[in-house]
Design a protein around this motif. Structure first.
Motif, PDB file in Angstrom:
ATOM      1  N   SER A  32      -5.657   1.770   2.581  1.00  0.00           N
ATOM      2  CA  SER A  32      -4.845   2.039   3.759  1.00  0.00           C
ATOM      3  C   SER A  32      -5.038   0.933   4.798  1.00  0.00           C
ATOM      4  O   SER A  32      -4.097   0.555   5.498  1.00  0.00           O
ATOM      5  CB  SER A  32      -5.135   3.458   4.286  1.00  0.00           C
ATOM      6  OG  SER A  32      -5.783   3.406   5.520  1.00  0.00           O
ATOM      7  N   THR A  36      -1.979  -1.357   6.162  1.00  0.00           N
ATOM      8  CA  THR A  36      -1.674  -1.598   7.575  1.00  0.00           C
ATOM      9  C   THR A  36      -1.585  -3.090   7.852  1.00  0.00           C
ATOM     10  O   THR A  36      -0.662  -3.575   8.512  1.00  0.00           O
ATOM     11  CB  THR A  36      -2.771  -0.971   8.470  1.00  0.00           C
ATOM     12  OG1 THR A  36      -2.911   0.388   8.105  1.00  0.00           O
ATOM     13  CG2 THR A  36      -2.418  -1.100   9.934  1.00  0.00           C
ATOM     14  N   ARG A  39       1.638  -4.422   6.570  1.00  0.00           N
ATOM     15  CA  ARG A  39       2.833  -4.038   7.326  1.00  0.00           C
ATOM     16  C   ARG A  39       2.885  -4.652   8.713  1.00  0.00           C
ATOM     17  O   ARG A  39       3.952  -4.767   9.295  1.00  0.00           O
ATOM     18  CB  ARG A  39       2.927  -2.511   7.412  1.00  0.00           C
ATOM     19  CG  ARG A  39       3.492  -1.888   6.120  1.00  0.00           C
ATOM     20  CD  ARG A  39       3.713  -0.386   6.222  1.00  0.00           C
ATOM     21  NE  ARG A  39       2.462   0.356   6.314  1.00  0.00           N
ATOM     22  CZ  ARG A  39       1.965   0.874   7.422  1.00  0.00           C
ATOM     23  NH1 ARG A  39       2.612   0.753   8.562  1.00  0.00           N
ATOM     24  NH2 ARG A  39       0.822   1.517   7.413  1.00  0.00           N
ATOM     25  N   THR A  40       1.717  -5.016   9.276  1.00  0.00           N
ATOM     26  CA  THR A  40       1.718  -5.461  10.675  1.00  0.00           C
ATOM     27  C   THR A  40       1.530  -6.969  10.851  1.00  0.00           C
ATOM     28  O   THR A  40       1.824  -7.508  11.904  1.00  0.00           O
ATOM     29  CB  THR A  40       0.597  -4.753  11.468  1.00  0.00           C
ATOM     30  OG1 THR A  40      -0.630  -4.985  10.796  1.00  0.00           O
ATOM     31  CG2 THR A  40       0.857  -3.265  11.562  1.00  0.00           C
TER      32      THR A  40
END
Ligand code: ADP
Ligand code: MG
Length: 352
Positions: A32, A36, A39-40
């Motif tokens: 996870s 993140t 995605r960021t």
């Protein structure tokens, strides 16, 4: 991470439910966090499998490309399975320069997309500041070169003090040392901050051919076969012949040093609607993805007596010609540099 998976796989039969749960939780936490990050991060990342199908891509990739990566990739013709780096210009959603990098991984290729518009549009002032930093960093390397003529000068001054009758000879020798110092400084400064190209209509084959003939005997001595493929007629470009000679010389010298002994350099010149394209392919050592990632940055050298400045200067010269430089490489197989120089009529139109 690879070792971790290997370890778990080796012992997985012996783990009880609690230990498995523990490993599961550890991994899901890790996954996870990575998700993140994926995605960021502002770097565009696309994972392409061996068949060229996109397995995963992040929002930054779409934002930077201005379209779905699945629509963009077929247009980009990237060398999957190889390390490569190049720049492209896009006009939508706004005019930007993107750097595309490919990194081979276990089951495919990672494509990184980075916005380098700001870097490219760096103001003259910043470039000069960069040159200043570069000079400062170089100082240690230059120190011993400057040291010798300075020692000679101070020796000459002592001699002059003791033997005034020999003044003429001593002054002549001192002047020679001063010229040497001047030459050293000039060389480094022009290397770091090349003068604006003095563009005139000419074919790129001129400087290419003169470089090749200058290096001919070296190539022969080291059993390097050179082939050159040039079409019968070639569109004219606006070039600074001396600077383009430096470009080809740097690239050929690197190819030569990557091959060392016994190998091939294949050069082909082509053109399209916009550019004249020179590809230099060598059968040398090749480069790792890490090397490719930092290529064109100063002071990155793998050579004992290298400066790590050649490609930085080369890239800057090509850019000053309104062109682009791209590279793809495979360890143990070789490296291809592709240079694009805009056709004269395109340049004239662009300037109007
Ligand atoms: P230098 O030649 O002084 O090391 P360059 O800027 O010309 O500096 O090149 C930087 C580095 O890039 C080299 O040290 C080498 O590791 C790598 N490199 C450049 N061209 C090639 C090539 N044709 N094949 C393999 N590696 C290369
Ligand atoms: Mg070099």
């Amino acid at each position: 991470m690879k070792d971790y998976f290997k370890g778990v796989r080796r012992h997985i039969g012996k783990l009880d439910a609690n230990q498995l749960r523990e490993q599961y939780e550890l991994l899901s936490g890790e996954a996870s966090a990575l998700d993140t990050l994926f995605r960021t991060i502002t770097l565009g990342i696309i994972l392409v499998d061996e068949t060229g199908t996109i397995q995963k891509s992040n929002p930054a990739a779409k934002a930077l490309l201005g379209m779905e990566p699945s629509d963009a990739l077929p247009e980009l013709d990237l060398p999957y399975g190889k390390s490569s780096k190049r720049e492209i210009s896009i006009t939508y959603p706004e005019a930007r320069t993107l750097e595309l990098q490919t990194v081979p991984v276990e089951n495919g290729t990672l494509v990184y997309v980075r916005d380098v518009t700001a870097e490219k549009e760096r103001s003259e002032e910043e470039l000069q500041r960069g040159a200043f930093n570069a000079v400062r960093d170089l100082a240690s390397g230059v120190a011993h070169e400057i040291g010798n003529p300075l020692n000679a000068l101070s020796l000459n001054l002592q001699l002059l003090e003791r033997n005034p009758p020999d003044a003429a000879e001593i002054i002549k020798e001192s002047r020679h040392q001063v010229e040497r110092l001047d030459g050293i400084l000039r060389g480094f400064l022009s290397a770091l901050r090349p003068s604006r190209p003095n563009l005139a209509p000419a074919a790129v084959t001129g400087p290419l051919t003169s470089c090749l003939s200058a290096l001919k005997s070296q190539f022969e001595q080291h059993r390097i076969a050179v082939t050159v493929d040039v079409p019968g007629s070639l569109p004219t470009t606006a070039i600074d012949v001396a600077q383009m000679e430096q470009v080809f010389f740097n690239l050929l010298k690197n190819a030569f040093e990557a091959i060392r002994d016994g190998g091939a350099i294949d050069i082909d010149v082509t053109y399209d609607d916009n550019d004249v394209i020179v590809r230099l392919k060598d059968s040398g050592l090749g480069m790792t993805s890490e090397q490719v990632a930092h290529l064109f940055e100063p002071y990155r050298t793998s050579k004992e007596h290298g400066t790590g400045l050649g490609l930085m200067i080369t890239a800057r010269l090509v850019r000053d010609h309104g062109g682009t430089i791209a590279v793809e490489s495979e360890v143990g197989k070789g490296t291809t540099f592709t240079i694009r120089i805009p056709r004269l009529e395109k340049r004239v139109r662009a300037l109007k």
